[in-house]
Write an enzyme that holds these catalytic residues in place. Structure first.
Site: not given
Ligand code: NAD
Length: 459
Positions: A156, A132, A263, A229, A208
């Site tokens: 998704k 997100w 990230c 990733e 995660s």
């Protein structure tokens, strides 16, 4: 039918309750994608390129509304939502410009009547399970090259960025991508799990480490392409010949932008002892000047945290560090009072690798700054991690930076910059930061299977 409720993380208010997918609807959507994919792949590449060019025009046209939707559901400051959408445009341009070459057939040998060629065929139906924090970037890094290569996509989006995921699909459908070629699945982890039950030809995941590991266990038994990733604990080293003020301003932005939820956020800073104090003073001053507040306010730099449970992680990391002797120079261990998910940016010094703060991803506005004696100590500490997404060095000396960065285990390395992604370069992690890559020409070819052609012409 179950529902997915979406709340505004800045004030806790309910935005909408959406009908969610279940195992049955996921299976039906996957079957429809399977039927639709060959027709999409059979279209001329120029038609698929034209669809993505129209999608780009839709993003430009609706930019303000898309930014508002993203800010409301994620708590991202509105200026940063606009930045993400504006930053998406050159990525789309890169895909549009690079795809014909990246997917073109290659003749690698032609001698004595024997030709050898490589052709890039689409994988087929792919699953994209996503995060997100930059929903347009991480979504489109997969969806756009996958579609251009002729795949059907079962997407998704995160349950924390579903409205944005639905907007991506709306604009693609309006641009001419058939509904069954680009399908959104609404829901949380259980819908992701249901998707993995389907006979897809590739799984592309952004999220995660913990979820990535579960997905790898599930998918590993089937021999389909899997890309993960994942998170990071990205280090930067500031050498004694760097400008402490300039480095501090750049790295404070790298650590706190998007409320620390990138990230590739700077998550650990090592500073040479000769400039440590000057750097820390400038860093703390910069962080104190960051305006926190309503994400819809134009001046806001620090917004709400998207996920409530992350507040506990941040509190635990700061409390553990302070208990072990760290000094808190800005911010607080305790989350701010609600409604909404709020955390004052925290800067800690006198930290060490015995603290969770320096080992595990924070994914929030929290940073540890550690003093080092020399380059060797810095390199040792930078590599003392199970992750390896990005790493940086600040020094005016390019040769020194190159020497140091060559020894750091990371997918991307930065000289005098940080928290940066380019569509022209591959985006990948090493170690627990993942496998596979997106972006660059390789991130287009990633959605294809290179087929080998051995062609002998009749004598
Ligand atoms: P997450 O792992 O909690 O969720 C990611 C996605 O997985 C969501 O869509 C979720 O619904 C789904 N999911 C959860 N459990 C599942 C299961 N068992 N099976 C299938 N799907 C499941 O991660 P998040 O909180 O959305 O994202 C934050 C993480 O993503 C951070 O660690 C961040 O570093 C990482 N991230 C990495 C990159 C990168 O490019 N390397 C980019 C953005 C974010």
């Amino acid at each position: 039918m179950s529902t997915l409720t979406i709340h505004n993380p800045a004030n806790g208010e309910l935005i909408i309750a959406l009908p969610a997918d279940d195992a049955e609807s996921v299976a039906a959507k996957a079957a429809a994608a399977r039927t639709a994919q060959p027709l999409w792949a059979a279209r001329h590449l120029n038609e698929r390129l034209a669809c993505i060019a129209r999608f780009r025009a839709g993003v430009v046209r609706d930019l303000e509304q898309l930014a508002t939707t993203m800010t409301r559901e994620t708590g991202k400051p509105i200026r940063m939502s606009r930045n993400e959408l504006n930053g998406l445009l050159p990525r789309i341009d890169f895909f549009l410009g690079e795809t014909p070459q990246a997917l073109g057939a290659e003749t690698v040998h032609d001698e004595g009547g024997m030709r050898e060629q490589i052709q890039h065929e689409p994988l087929g139906v792919i699953a994209n399970i996503s995060a997100w924090n930059y929903p347009w970037f991480v979504g489109c890094n997969v969806v756009l090259p996958a579609l251009l290569a002729g795949n059907a996509v079962l997407y998704k989006p995160s349950e924390y960025a579903t409205l944005t995921g639905l907007e991506i699909a709306r604009l693609l459908h309006e641009a001419g991508v058939p509904r069954d070629v680009m399908t959104v699945l609404v829901g949380g982890g259980e819908v992701g799990r249901a998707l993995l039950e389907q006979p897809v030809d590739g799984v592309f995941f952004t999220g995660s480490y913990a979820t990535g590991q579960r997905i790898a266990e599930t998918v590993g038994k089937r021999f389909v392409k899997l890309q993960l990733e994942l998170g990071g604990k990205d280090p930067t080293y500031v050498c004694e010949d760097a400008d402490p003020q300039a480095a501090a301003e750049s790295l404070a932005d790298g650590a706190m932008y998007n409320t620390g939820q990138s990230c590739c956020s700077v998550e650990r800073i090592y500073v040479h002892e000769k400039i440590h104090d000057a750097f820390v003073e400038a860093f703390v001053k910069t962080v104190r000047g960051m305006q926190r507040g309503d994400p819809m306010n134009e001046e806001t730099y620090i917004g709400a945290l998207t996920r409530g449970p992350q507040l506990e992680v941040l509190q635990r990391q700061v409390e553990d560090a302070v208990r072990q002797g760290a000094k808190l120079l800005a911010g607080n261990a305790t989350p701010l009072a609600g409604p909404g998910n709020w955390f004052e940016p925290a800067v800690l010094v006198d930290v060490h690798h015995g603290m969770e703060l320096m080992r595990e991803e924070s994914f929030g506005p929290v940073i540890g700054i550690q003093q080092v004696a020399d380059d060797e100590e810095a390199i040792k500490l930078m590599n003392d991690t199970r992750y390896g997404l990005t790493a940086g060095v600040y020094t005016p000396d390019e040769a020194r930076a190159r020497r140091l960065l060559a020894r750091v285990h990371a997918g991307s390395v930065y000289w005098n910059c940080c928290d940066r992604v380019s569509p022209r370069l591959p985006w990948s992690g090493v170690g627990d930061s993942g496998v596979g890559l997106t972006l660059s020409k390789y991130g287009i070819q990633a959605f294809t299977r290179p087929k080998a052609w051995h062609l002998r012409s009749p004598a």
